[in-house]
Design a protein around this motif. Sequence first.
Motif, mmCIF file in Angstrom:
data_model
loop_
_atom_site.group_PDB
_atom_site.id
_atom_site.type_symbol
_atom_site.label_atom_id
_atom_site.label_comp_id
_atom_site.label_asym_id
_atom_site.label_seq_id
_atom_site.Cartn_x
_atom_site.Cartn_y
_atom_site.Cartn_z
ATOM 1 N N TRP A 55 10.004 32.555 16.074
ATOM 2 C CA TRP A 55 11.988 31.952 16.018
ATOM 3 C C TRP A 55 11.950 30.629 16.149
ATOM 4 O O TRP A 55 12.731 30.431 15.738
ATOM 5 C CB TRP A 55 12.331 33.059 17.463
ATOM 6 N N VAL A 56 11.037 30.316 17.094
ATOM 7 C CA VAL A 56 11.538 28.663 17.568
ATOM 8 C C VAL A 56 11.447 28.106 15.628
ATOM 9 O O VAL A 56 11.916 27.278 15.273
ATOM 10 C CB VAL A 56 10.613 28.374 19.094
ATOM 11 N N ARG A 57 9.764 28.563 15.155
ATOM 12 C CA ARG A 57 10.318 27.650 13.709
ATOM 13 C C ARG A 57 11.017 27.385 13.188
ATOM 14 O O ARG A 57 10.903 26.513 12.546
ATOM 15 C CB ARG A 57 8.545 28.361 13.371
ATOM 16 N N ARG A 58 11.810 29.105 12.305
ATOM 17 C CA ARG A 58 12.290 29.614 11.795
ATOM 18 C C ARG A 58 13.395 28.318 12.170
ATOM 19 O O ARG A 58 14.542 27.980 11.394
ATOM 20 C CB ARG A 58 12.692 30.609 11.863
ATOM 21 N N ALA A 59 13.783 28.519 13.673
ATOM 22 C CA ALA A 59 15.215 27.676 14.070
ATOM 23 C C ALA A 59 14.651 26.266 13.997
ATOM 24 O O ALA A 59 16.325 25.527 13.803
ATOM 25 C CB ALA A 59 15.427 27.807 15.404
ATOM 26 N N THR A 65 15.595 21.483 7.653
ATOM 27 C CA THR A 65 17.222 21.686 6.463
ATOM 28 C C THR A 65 18.072 21.278 6.649
ATOM 29 O O THR A 65 18.162 20.059 5.170
ATOM 30 C CB THR A 65 16.586 23.581 5.896
ATOM 31 N N ARG A 66 19.044 22.093 6.951
ATOM 32 C CA ARG A 66 20.415 21.089 7.573
ATOM 33 C C ARG A 66 20.471 19.086 7.653
ATOM 34 O O ARG A 66 21.241 19.152 6.738
ATOM 35 C CB ARG A 66 21.126 21.879 8.869
ATOM 36 N N ALA A 67 19.619 19.344 8.520
ATOM 37 C CA ALA A 67 19.764 17.595 8.503
ATOM 38 C C ALA A 67 19.012 16.687 7.061
ATOM 39 O O ALA A 67 19.497 16.038 6.842
ATOM 40 C CB ALA A 67 18.198 16.971 9.618
ATOM 41 N N ASP A 68 18.397 17.711 6.361
ATOM 42 C CA ASP A 68 17.881 16.852 5.062
ATOM 43 C C ASP A 68 18.923 16.442 4.114
ATOM 44 O O ASP A 68 19.510 16.123 3.490
ATOM 45 C CB ASP A 68 16.526 17.478 5.099
ATOM 46 N N HIS A 69 19.816 18.343 4.481
ATOM 47 C CA HIS A 69 21.071 17.963 3.158
ATOM 48 C C HIS A 69 22.678 17.575 3.637
ATOM 49 O O HIS A 69 22.863 16.399 3.109
ATOM 50 C CB HIS A 69 21.128 19.683 3.624
#
Length: 88
Positions: A55-59, A65-69
């Motif tokens: 779960w932590v890896r997915r979070a 991904t959000r930061a890259d966007h």
Amino acid sequence: MVARKSRAKPGAKKGGSKPHGPEPLRAKLTCKATTAEHGAVKAAAEAAGLSESAWVRRAVQAELTRADHARQVAAHLDAVGGMPSATD
């Protein structure tokens, strides 16, 4: 106590074996969390049917991904000279 003689071969590279190929290096990370934060992670992982570490890896991946966007949007706005004006 006397130190034993090294078993390393003369001229051999130091540091042991290194991973080869496209497989990324893996690092073990630790995170300090409060009891409440750990409880929230545990509950979220159970609700998702995952282990806490999965779960932590997915979070973490979602946040990366959000930061890259956000970085891509900022770079685009910088390239085009900012936000378009609503009055033009």
